[in-house]
Design an enzyme around this catalytic site. Structure first.
Site, mmCIF file in Angstrom:
data_model
loop_
_atom_site.group_PDB
_atom_site.id
_atom_site.type_symbol
_atom_site.label_atom_id
_atom_site.label_comp_id
_atom_site.label_asym_id
_atom_site.label_seq_id
_atom_site.Cartn_x
_atom_site.Cartn_y
_atom_site.Cartn_z
ATOM 1 N N VAL B 371 35.600 31.066 33.305
ATOM 2 C CA VAL B 371 36.976 31.503 33.613
ATOM 3 C C VAL B 371 37.459 32.625 32.702
ATOM 4 C CG1 VAL B 371 37.828 29.352 34.612
ATOM 5 C CG2 VAL B 371 37.963 29.703 32.130
ATOM 6 N N GLU B 372 38.568 33.233 33.093
ATOM 7 C CA GLU B 372 39.236 34.305 32.334
ATOM 8 C C GLU B 372 38.251 35.412 31.973
ATOM 9 O OE1 GLU B 372 43.195 32.328 31.545
ATOM 10 O OE2 GLU B 372 42.556 34.353 31.098
ATOM 11 N N GLY B 373 37.391 35.741 32.915
ATOM 12 C CA GLY B 373 36.335 36.724 32.656
ATOM 13 C C GLY B 373 35.129 35.991 32.123
#
Lengths: 381, 392
Positions: B371-373
């Site tokens: 997640v989040e990149g």
């Protein structure tokens, strides 16, 4: 593959076709429901693999470690947890009976186990004795011409479905006073405890075996009192080699699924297989798979020729499951968000892989065995 | 570091610990199995004051630093990564509105989010644009008094339980410059929820598809100007990464704690297994990695707090923070994966069962690397920051 004979290739194809038809379509369902694919198990009996190492006299296929490992890899690639149950039955129960039981006992138990009419399991671990297996406390007390067995076995694969249990017990105070019995559920010689909920291997039922002062005739004893240590040691190498086949199958499933996904998934205008980061993951995992496969089948072939050794079997069991878990982690990473969802199989591959580093002797126990043997012999490699 | 702040943080962490012990731990395993999210638990966490820790007191937040905020998040994550993530994403939404919203948007949305009465969610990812976020296809066509949203978003954390959504959609040309950010609220006509994902971990936190079918969004719900959406998303993602780092640290700490406790209790070969070097070294290594991760997260927070406190636009400071944010996220989430995996290994057979929480920790850890990149994208970003830092 270069070191497979034409018979082995044929077996590989039979197992692969069976796995594609009977195991793969139901793998996700049984994982989700934590249920056992009994139908597929019965059909394994029909294709003749449930007694893959057992003698033809009792309906077995009379094959060796290589053949058994091939079946583990092919089944493991489709559904590792069904394969674990297959292993517990075929290698831990059937093969032990084949190796150690009397002719009468073999005639009584093997045909029905091999046809799939009965499900088998093996009882070694206990709540307080896992890695320290020879410390087990389940007691068999001799009373006249019978035994009374009391105690609990833990982590028993197939416990809740088993008709027959191949069980190790304590018959004396010395460490080595261990004695083996073949017990029958329909004679109420054991009962299954509650099923254990697990992270992975969810289609393979795991539970306790409970012996509540069970009365067992002497005819159920395998060999003499005190023979268990000998029985255990004889089968360990085959167990460690064949169980590593499940990890090998999982690793192959990961590589294949990653290649497929990298060719399909587009980001930044091209399929992600174009990016070096993704290429690195795929190239490395495929190289690791090839390395593991060469190692495992080489050791299996030597085993079949009679060149056995506890060190190399432990080395197999240490190296392969560990790498397979790493490959499964990478496979999820390559799939990103989709890899984490249950729509794709890779998260299941990871959950299943982890068990292989714990079951049939943890990594840490393998380390102890390998180091002890290497240090004791101090031979050059 | 001020005495006062440290004392406040310790007090807050104690309260969180007490709260999670009573309210989260007892049902954690069952809720994971059944994928149940309890809004009342989230609201009670809000009552402790941690749903809007960095939001201004003017809007019912606590106006505290990121250093304090991430400590609190770590503490929540020790008991539940899922609720910690819900807090983190809702915090990110408040961060966006605080930073880019106009006064009336702040008035309208911030308070209930900061109090924890409602939940915020962030919708960027689509089925064909994950890492390649600026390729998103959802559109917002201008119409009388607002925009018509068309398209769908996937993998949206808190989808269905959140009320306030920041949605990125295309108002102009292809690429990053054609994207705008909108505030969309639950119940708007044409806005519905698609399927809820079945996941390996984070099972308590719902992940859902959002569907926009000619959904009318009034023009006052546009954040800043048209075409600024991707910049807004990027500005929000860096602090978001730090919070994922903090959650990873909390998860790893709890996994370590469980493994350490077990290794001291469990006996094999007549002695506690911690007396075997194989186990002892593993535990030392685990703790060392956790400490390194925690320091990296703290450093990123310190830089972020400096940026927030400074009036000037300092590009060098921003780049340094960006680099540390990515590094903290990668290091801490890789550590969480490694430590939770080792914790399962140390607990052996029981670690693999649902009777002990470590197998859940391991399942929860994996997505922190995604997640989040993804951690792959972060490494690319770090290299880019290094290029500008070293070569100018």
């Amino acid at each position: 593959m270069w070191f497979f004979s034409s018979e082995e290739k044929e077996l590989q194809k039979v197992c692969r076709d069976f796995a594609a038809k009977e195991l793969a379509p139901k793998a996700q369902y049984h994982d989700e429901k934590e249920s056992f694919n009994l139908a597929a198990f019965k059909k394994m009996g029909e294709i003749g693999v449930l007694g893959i190492t057992a003698s033809a006299d009792y309906g077995g296929a009379g094959l060796g470690a290589t053949a058994a490992t091939i079946s583990m890899e092919e089944f493991g690639r489709a559904c590792a947890s069904s394969t674990l149950s297959y292993l517990a039955h075929t290698i831990l129960c059937v093969n032990n009976i084949q190796n150690n039981a009397s002719k009468e006992q073999k005639e009584k138990y093997l045909p029905k186990l091999i046809s799939g009419e009965w499900v088998g399991c093996m009882g070694m671990s206990e709540p307080e004795y896992g890695s320290d297996a020879v410390g087990i406390q389940t007691k068999a007390v001799s009373v006249g011409d019978k035994y009374r067995i009391t105690g609990t076995k833990m982590w028993i694969t197939n416990a809740t479905y088993a008709d027959i249990a191949y069980v190790y017990t304590r018959t004396g105070p010395e460490k080595k006073n261990l004695t083996t019995f073949i017990l029958e559920k329909n004679k109420k010689q054991f009962a299954a405890g509650k099923a254990i909920h697990k992270m992975g291997m969810r289609a393979s039922p795991t539970g306790e075996l409970i012996f509540d002062n069970s009365e067992v005739e002497i005819s159920h004893r395998v060999g003499k009192e005190g023979d268990s240590i000998y029985h255990m040691m004889k089968n360990l190498e085959l167990e460690r080699i064949t169980i590593s086949g499940i990890s090998l199958g999982l690793a192959r499933a990961c590589v294949e699924q990653c290649v497929k996904y990298a060719n399909e998934r587009k980001q930044f205008g091209k399929t992600i297989g174009n990016y070096q980061l993704i290429q690195k993951i795929i190239a490395e995992m495929s190289a690791e798979y090839e390395m593991m496969r060469c190692f495992l089948y080489s050791v299996a072939k030597e085993y079949d020729k009679g060149n056995k050794g506890p060190t190399v079997a432990a080395q197999v069991k240490l190296a392969i499951p560990k790498i397979a878990t790493k490959i499964a982690l990478d496979a999820i990473q390559l799939h990103g968000g989709y890899g984490y969802s249950r729509e794709f199989p890779v998260e299941r591959y990871l959950r299943d892989s982890k068990l292989m580093e714990i079951g049939a002797g943890t990594n840490e126990v393998m380390i102890m065995i390998i180091a002890k043997n290497l240090l004791k012999t101090a031979q050059t490699i | 570091m001020s005495e006062e702040r440290l004392q406040l943080e310790s007090q807050l962490c104690e309260e969180i610990k007490k709260f999670t012990k009573k309210n989260i731990w007892p049902e954690a395993s069952a809720d994971d199995e059944k994928q149940i999210f309890r809004k009342e638990i989230y609201q009670k966490l809000g009552d402790l004051g941690i749903a809007g820790m960095t939001t201004s007191e003017k809007y019912n937040g606590m106006g505290l630093s990121y250093q304090s905020y991430t400590r609190a998040l770590s503490e929540v994550a020790r008991a539940s990564v899922a609720y910690a993530v819900t807090l983190s994403v809702s915090g990110m939404v408040q961060n966006i509105i605080s930073q880019f919203g106009n006064n009336s948007q702040k008035e309208k949305y911030l308070s209930e989010l900061a109090k924890g009465q409602e939940i915020g969610a962030f919708a960027l990812t689509e089925s064909n644009s994950g890492s390649d976020a600026s390729a998103l296809k959802s559109t917002a066509k201008k119409t009388k008094g607002g925009y018509l949203l068309q398209g769908s978003k996937i993998f949206i954390t808190s989808g269905g339980v959140a009320k306030t959504y920041i949605v990125m959609a295309r108002t102009g040309e292809e690429g990053a410059k054609g994207i705008s950010a909108f505030i969309v609220t639950d119940g708007m006509k044409g806005f519905s929820y698609g399927k809820k994902e079945k996941k390996m971990g984070w099972r308590v936190s719902p992940t859902t598809e959002l569907i926009f079918n000619q959904c009318f969004v009034p023009k006052e719900n546009l954040l800043k100007e048209e075409g600024e959406g991707f910049e807004i998303a990027k500005a929000a993602l860096d602090p978001g990464r730090v919070t994922i780092g903090a959650i990873s640290v909390g998860l790893a700490k709890e996994a370590f704690y469980q493994a350490f406790k077990y290794a001291n209790e469990r006996k094999q070969f007549k002695k506690p297994i911690i007396e075997f070097q194989a186990i002892e070294f593993m535990l030392a290594e685990m703790n060392m990695e956790i400490c390194a991760s925690e320091l990296l997260v703290a450093k990123a927070c310190e830089l972020l707090d400096q940026i927030k406190a400074s009036k000037k636009n300092n590009e060098i400071l921003k780049n340094t923070f960006g680099k540390y944010a990515s590094m903290a996220k990668v290091k801490a989430s890789d550590t969480a994966m490694k430590v939770t995996t080792d914790a399962v290994q140390i607990l052996g057979g029981v670690g693999y069962t649902a009777e002990y929480p470590v197998e859940r920790f391991m399942r929860d850890a994996k997505v922190l690397q995604i997640v989040e990149g993804t951690n792959q994208i972060q490494r690319g970003l770090i290299a880019r920051y290094l290029k500008s830092e070293i070569l100018g």
